[in-house]
Write a protein that holds these residues in place. Structure first.
Motif, PDB file in Angstrom:
ATOM      1  N   ILE A 155      27.479  -7.399  -8.585  1.00 38.05           N
ATOM      2  CA  ILE A 155      27.706  -6.121  -9.263  1.00 38.05           C
ATOM      3  C   ILE A 155      26.357  -5.599  -9.748  1.00 38.05           C
ATOM      4  O   ILE A 155      25.621  -6.316 -10.426  1.00 38.05           O
ATOM      5  N   ILE A 156      26.018  -4.382  -9.377  1.00 43.71           N
ATOM      6  CA  ILE A 156      24.853  -3.735  -9.968  1.00 43.71           C
ATOM      7  C   ILE A 156      25.365  -2.919 -11.150  1.00 43.71           C
ATOM      8  O   ILE A 156      25.904  -1.825 -10.987  1.00 43.71           O
ATOM      9  N   ALA A 157      25.230  -3.486 -12.327  1.00 45.66           N
ATOM     10  CA  ALA A 157      25.791  -2.844 -13.517  1.00 45.66           C
ATOM     11  C   ALA A 157      25.046  -1.574 -13.862  1.00 45.66           C
ATOM     12  O   ALA A 157      25.642  -0.559 -14.238  1.00 45.66           O
ATOM     13  N   ASP A 158      23.731  -1.626 -13.768  1.00 45.37           N
ATOM     14  CA  ASP A 158      22.908  -0.444 -13.988  1.00 45.37           C
ATOM     15  C   ASP A 158      21.549  -0.684 -13.357  1.00 45.37           C
ATOM     16  O   ASP A 158      21.203  -1.809 -12.977  1.00 45.37           O
ATOM     17  N   THR A 159      20.789   0.364 -13.217  1.00 43.83           N
ATOM     18  CA  THR A 159      19.454   0.250 -12.625  1.00 43.83           C
ATOM     19  C   THR A 159      18.626   1.444 -13.041  1.00 43.83           C
ATOM     20  O   THR A 159      19.161   2.441 -13.544  1.00 43.83           O
ATOM     21  N   LYS A 160      17.318   1.343 -12.848  1.00 44.74           N
ATOM     22  CA  LYS A 160      16.464   2.487 -13.129  1.00 44.74           C
ATOM     23  C   LYS A 160      15.584   2.772 -11.920  1.00 44.74           C
ATOM     24  O   LYS A 160      15.142   1.871 -11.216  1.00 44.74           O
ATOM     25  N   PHE A 161      15.371   4.050 -11.672  1.00 40.80           N
ATOM     26  CA  PHE A 161      14.515   4.513 -10.594  1.00 40.80           C
ATOM     27  C   PHE A 161      13.346   5.292 -11.174  1.00 40.80           C
ATOM     28  O   PHE A 161      13.455   5.878 -12.257  1.00 40.80           O
ATOM     29  N   VAL A 215       0.877  -1.165   0.000  1.00 40.41           N
ATOM     30  CA  VAL A 215       0.000   0.000   0.000  1.00 40.41           C
ATOM     31  C   VAL A 215       0.916   1.217   0.000  1.00 40.41           C
ATOM     32  O   VAL A 215       1.810   1.333   0.844  1.00 40.41           O
ATOM     33  N   VAL A 216       0.709   2.110  -0.969  1.00 42.34           N
ATOM     34  CA  VAL A 216       1.634   3.234  -1.148  1.00 42.34           C
ATOM     35  C   VAL A 216       0.872   4.547  -1.284  1.00 42.34           C
ATOM     36  O   VAL A 216      -0.317   4.572  -1.594  1.00 42.34           O
ATOM     37  N   ARG A 217       1.592   5.615  -1.024  1.00 42.57           N
ATOM     38  CA  ARG A 217       1.028   6.944  -1.231  1.00 42.57           C
ATOM     39  C   ARG A 217       0.896   7.232  -2.724  1.00 42.57           C
ATOM     40  O   ARG A 217       1.759   6.862  -3.511  1.00 42.57           O
ATOM     41  N   ARG A 218      -0.158   7.894  -3.088  1.00 42.20           N
ATOM     42  CA  ARG A 218      -0.325   8.319  -4.478  1.00 42.20           C
ATOM     43  C   ARG A 218       0.487   9.592  -4.699  1.00 42.20           C
ATOM     44  O   ARG A 218       0.414  10.547  -3.919  1.00 42.20           O
ATOM     45  N   THR A 219       1.268   9.608  -5.749  1.00 45.59           N
ATOM     46  CA  THR A 219       2.056  10.793  -6.097  1.00 45.59           C
ATOM     47  C   THR A 219       1.755  11.192  -7.536  1.00 45.59           C
ATOM     48  O   THR A 219       1.042  10.490  -8.253  1.00 45.59           O
ATOM     49  N   ASN A 220       2.329  12.287  -7.938  1.00 49.71           N
ATOM     50  CA  ASN A 220       2.277  12.710  -9.338  1.00 49.71           C
ATOM     51  C   ASN A 220       3.570  12.231 -10.000  1.00 49.71           C
ATOM     52  O   ASN A 220       4.621  12.844  -9.837  1.00 49.71           O
ATOM     53  N   PRO A 221       3.535  11.110 -10.743  1.00 51.56           N
ATOM     54  CA  PRO A 221       4.777  10.532 -11.268  1.00 51.56           C
ATOM     55  C   PRO A 221       5.514  11.487 -12.209  1.00 51.56           C
ATOM     56  O   PRO A 221       4.903  12.141 -13.051  1.00 51.56           O
ATOM     57  N   VAL A 222       6.835  11.528 -12.070  1.00 52.07           N
ATOM     58  CA  VAL A 222       7.673  12.288 -12.985  1.00 52.07           C
ATOM     59  C   VAL A 222       7.846  11.448 -14.252  1.00 52.07           C
ATOM     60  O   VAL A 222       8.210  10.272 -14.163  1.00 52.07           O
ATOM     61  N   PRO A 223       7.594  12.022 -15.437  1.00 53.20           N
ATOM     62  CA  PRO A 223       7.584  11.217 -16.672  1.00 53.20           C
ATOM     63  C   PRO A 223       8.969  10.923 -17.238  1.00 53.20           C
ATOM     64  O   PRO A 223       9.209  11.022 -18.444  1.00 53.20           O
ATOM     65  N   ILE A 224       9.892  10.544 -16.356  1.00 55.52           N
ATOM     66  CA  ILE A 224      11.272  10.239 -16.760  1.00 55.52           C
ATOM     67  C   ILE A 224      11.722   8.976 -16.039  1.00 55.52           C
ATOM     68  O   ILE A 224      11.527   8.843 -14.830  1.00 55.52           O
ATOM     69  N   GLU A 225      12.295   8.032 -16.787  1.00 53.17           N
ATOM     70  CA  GLU A 225      12.962   6.881 -16.185  1.00 53.17           C
ATOM     71  C   GLU A 225      14.385   7.311 -15.820  1.00 53.17           C
ATOM     72  O   GLU A 225      15.139   7.768 -16.687  1.00 53.17           O
ATOM     73  N   CYS A 226      14.736   7.162 -14.558  1.00 53.62           N
ATOM     74  CA  CYS A 226      16.032   7.634 -14.089  1.00 53.62           C
ATOM     75  C   CYS A 226      17.029   6.481 -14.068  1.00 53.62           C
ATOM     76  O   CYS A 226      17.116   5.720 -13.091  1.00 53.62           O
ATOM     77  N   VAL A 227      17.757   6.330 -15.147  1.00 54.56           N
ATOM     78  CA  VAL A 227      18.697   5.221 -15.308  1.00 54.56           C
ATOM     79  C   VAL A 227      20.092   5.660 -14.854  1.00 54.56           C
ATOM     80  O   VAL A 227      20.562   6.734 -15.227  1.00 54.56           O
ATOM     81  N   VAL A 228      20.721   4.818 -14.045  1.00 55.00           N
ATOM     82  CA  VAL A 228      22.114   5.041 -13.653  1.00 55.00           C
ATOM     83  C   VAL A 228      22.928   3.840 -14.117  1.00 55.00           C
ATOM     84  O   VAL A 228      22.541   2.694 -13.898  1.00 55.00           O
ATOM     85  N   ARG A 229      24.044   4.116 -14.757  1.00 57.06           N
ATOM     86  CA  ARG A 229      24.921   3.065 -15.269  1.00 57.06           C
ATOM     87  C   ARG A 229      26.294   3.171 -14.613  1.00 57.06           C
ATOM     88  O   ARG A 229      26.917   4.239 -14.635  1.00 57.06           O
ATOM     89  N   GLY A 230      26.746   2.058 -14.046  1.00 56.21           N
ATOM     90  CA  GLY A 230      28.097   1.989 -13.510  1.00 56.21           C
ATOM     91  C   GLY A 230      29.013   1.187 -14.410  1.00 56.21           C
ATOM     92  O   GLY A 230      30.240   1.232 -14.268  1.00 56.21           O
ATOM     93  N   TYR A 231      28.397   0.442 -15.341  1.00 57.00           N
ATOM     94  CA  TYR A 231      29.119  -0.411 -16.286  1.00 57.00           C
ATOM     95  C   TYR A 231      28.484  -0.221 -17.656  1.00 57.00           C
ATOM     96  O   TYR A 231      27.343   0.231 -17.776  1.00 57.00           O
ATOM     97  N   ILE A 232      29.212  -0.575 -18.695  1.00 60.96           N
ATOM     98  CA  ILE A 232      28.729  -0.343 -20.054  1.00 60.96           C
ATOM     99  C   ILE A 232      28.149  -1.641 -20.607  1.00 60.96           C
ATOM    100  O   ILE A 232      28.849  -2.638 -20.777  1.00 60.96           O
ATOM    101  N   SER A 233      26.838  -1.627 -20.843  1.00 59.82           N
ATOM    102  CA  SER A 233      26.150  -2.835 -21.254  1.00 59.82           C
ATOM    103  C   SER A 233      24.839  -2.459 -21.933  1.00 59.82           C
ATOM    104  O   SER A 233      24.387  -1.309 -21.864  1.00 59.82           O
ATOM    105  N   GLY A 234      24.217  -3.420 -22.587  1.00 62.36           N
ATOM    106  CA  GLY A 234      22.892  -3.213 -23.161  1.00 62.36           C
ATOM    107  C   GLY A 234      22.857  -2.092 -24.177  1.00 62.36           C
ATOM    108  O   GLY A 234      23.745  -1.953 -25.020  1.00 62.36           O
TER     109      GLY A 234
END
Length: 301
Positions: free
Chosen positions: A207-213, A104-123
């Protein structure tokens, strides 16, 4: 007690009396007024098509791992979690089905951007680098190999596509879409979350090569929403097998992708069913990622 339409392995939820807001590739979302109910099913998508075969424990891994990271990194940025254990009122008839896989979560106004962080070069980053010498407009040193560590983690945002693939965009394009102040807050917060998470995971052999928030806004407050550093939103590589210069083994859909490529599926719906050995191998990888990162086994239901 659980709905008669539910089972221990959940491909699609059915909660009569609750208002279904939408179904994603993995999650079903219900409207609770100023809150939302997010249920992680055992659906799995590959090549942007949802498969007909569920992956046991997948939804529970995604939810429980998200809960772990929300708690561990809650000092970096507030998150949207209200509760993952108290299913009362209209949710009470479905509490058994929700246990371990719902928030169960709070309703927010989502930001229309996928926030990807890369620590390694892949994909897609590796493909972009081969073509341009950088990723999302960020220049990088020459001579990098596939899966090499980057000199520093980089923020490479993308659009949030409702269907198909997200599209990588530059930071300047992000600024033009949401404004410089918010874009900089997203970049700073995403990099801080990634660095903390990567340090924790590295000590546990991943290793967390990359992720999105994903983030939302409550007034002027930036809120961390959706999932947090899971095998669905991240590339987790086993450190002991890390060998740059090629693609790496990972804790996600690798067995499924390999199988689908092997049988020559045309990557158009409907997707074929998965054989038991592929399902088991995939479940095992999801569970292992959870156990390594948290330090304990996934509780049985």
């Amino acid at each position: 007690m659980a709905s008669p339409h539910m089972s221990a392995v959940i491909l699609e939820t059915d909660f009569p009396g609750l208002s279904l807001r939408g179904r994603g590739k993995v999650r079903d979302i219900y409207d609770l007024g100023d809150q939302l109910l997010i249920v992680a099913t055992d659906r799995l998508s590959a090549f942007d098509v949802v498969l007909p075969t569920p992956i046991p424990d997948k939804g529970r891994v995604l939810t429980q791992l998200s809960l772990f990271w929300f708690e561990k990194l809650g000092d970096v940025v507030p998150h949207h979690l209200v509760s993952a254990t108290k299913f009362t009122g209209a949710l009470e008839p479905y509490a058994a089905a929700l246990e371990g896989r719902a928030m169960v979560v709070r309703r927010t106004n989502p930001v229309p951007i996928e926030c990807v962080v890369r620590g390694y070069i892949s994909g897609s980053g590796w493909k972009d680098y081969q073509r341009t010498g950088g990723i999302c407009g960020i220049p990088l040193p020459g001579g990098l190999r596939e899966s090499d560590a980057l000199p520093e983690p980089i923020f490479t945002p993308s659009t949030k596509a409702t269907t198909g693939h997200d599209e990588n965009i530059s930071f300047d394009e992000t600024v033009s879409r949401i404004g410089r102040s918010l874009a900089e807050r997203l970049r700073e917060t995403s990099l801080a979350l990634y660095r903390r998470a990567a340090e924790h995971a590295a000590a546990r052999g991943i290793i967390i090569a990359d992720t999105k928030f994903e983030f939302g806004l409550l007034g002027n407050d930036l809120i961390w929403i959706d999932e947090a550093l899971t095998p669905d939103s991240s590339r987790f590589w086993p450190r002991a097998q890390y060998s740059p210069g090629k693609a790496q083994p990972s804790f996600d859909k690798q067995y499924v992708r390999d199988y689908l490529e092997q049988i020559g599926w045309n990557k158009q719906p409907p997707a074929p069913p998965l054989p038991p050995d592929v399902v088991k191998a995939t479940t095992d990888k999801y569970r292992e990622s959870y156990e390594r990162i948290t330090g304990h086994a996934l509780e049985k239901t």
